[in-house]
Design an enzyme around this catalytic site. Sequence first.
Site, short mmCIF file in Angstrom:
data_model
loop_
_atom_site.label_atom_id
_atom_site.label_comp_id
_atom_site.label_asym_id
_atom_site.label_seq_id
_atom_site.Cartn_x
_atom_site.Cartn_y
_atom_site.Cartn_z
CE1 TYR A 179 -3.20 3.10 0.54
CE2 TYR A 179 -3.52 2.36 2.61
CZ TYR A 179 -3.70 3.21 1.40
OH TYR A 179 -4.48 4.07 2.05
CE LYS A 214 -5.96 1.82 -0.77
NZ LYS A 214 -6.41 1.95 0.60
#
Length: 282
Positions: free
Chosen positions: A125, A153
């Site tokens: 992320y 992400k």
Amino acid sequence: MVTPFTADGALDLDGAQRLASHLVDAGNDGLIINGTTGESPTTSDAEKSDLVRAVLEAVGDRAHVVAGVGTNDTHHSLELAKAAEQTGAHGLLVVTPYYNKPPQEGLYRHFKAIADATELPVMLYDIPGRSGVPINTETLVRLAEHPRIVANKDAKGDLGRASWAIARSGLAWYSGDDMLNLPLLSVGAVGFVSVVGHVVTPDLRALVDAFVSGDVQKATEIHQKLLPVYTGMFRTQGVMTTKAALALQGLPAGPLRAPMVELTPEEIEQLKIDLAAGGVQL
């Protein structure tokens, strides 16, 4: 997914199960539990495990349940990863260590150690606006060599860097910035880890399906329809607007834990206008 709390601020596991079922029924393929929008900085390790367990019971047989385990302490993140695996999570979301601003080698070692700690697939992320440090493309390419680091992400907000990183790393790429959902699909992303998915999942599914089928015009029309929702849900912190939107729809959400605060009456009225402009029924 937001973390529902009771009126007195306790974890609302029944509400979490009802919300998880609603979100999967609406068309989500999976749910991120204990992420930023889940107010993970304010929940205990035991609460995190209880929440993952409850959501797995509710939807684990028909959706991927991915546990957020990232912190700015590698050892603590390893403990959370192992606990998530023991609880039965299907995968891990690991955010860049925040505040302490490690160098790229530190990021590499951090993510690799977490990926080594369990048998679960890992989604990185990358959100430098919150963490203070980006995961550079070279580091993403190195990390992609690990057999269990399979996705990213992307909340970096840089389509050029995303294009290079997708091409060079081969990671499954997910938009972590709703306003860039369609643009990121155009450079190779495969889906979204969405906040606005709490309220417009059918539209997001239709957008992906249209794009994948080659109907870019339809995908663009849906993107433009959702612009007021994208804008409205991020006029302030997404978890605050999301919980307000869910409450307006009679869905489990509950209060926020400090330091987050409820929307003001004026902010709620603006949110209603923004959601209505995007076709959301309240």
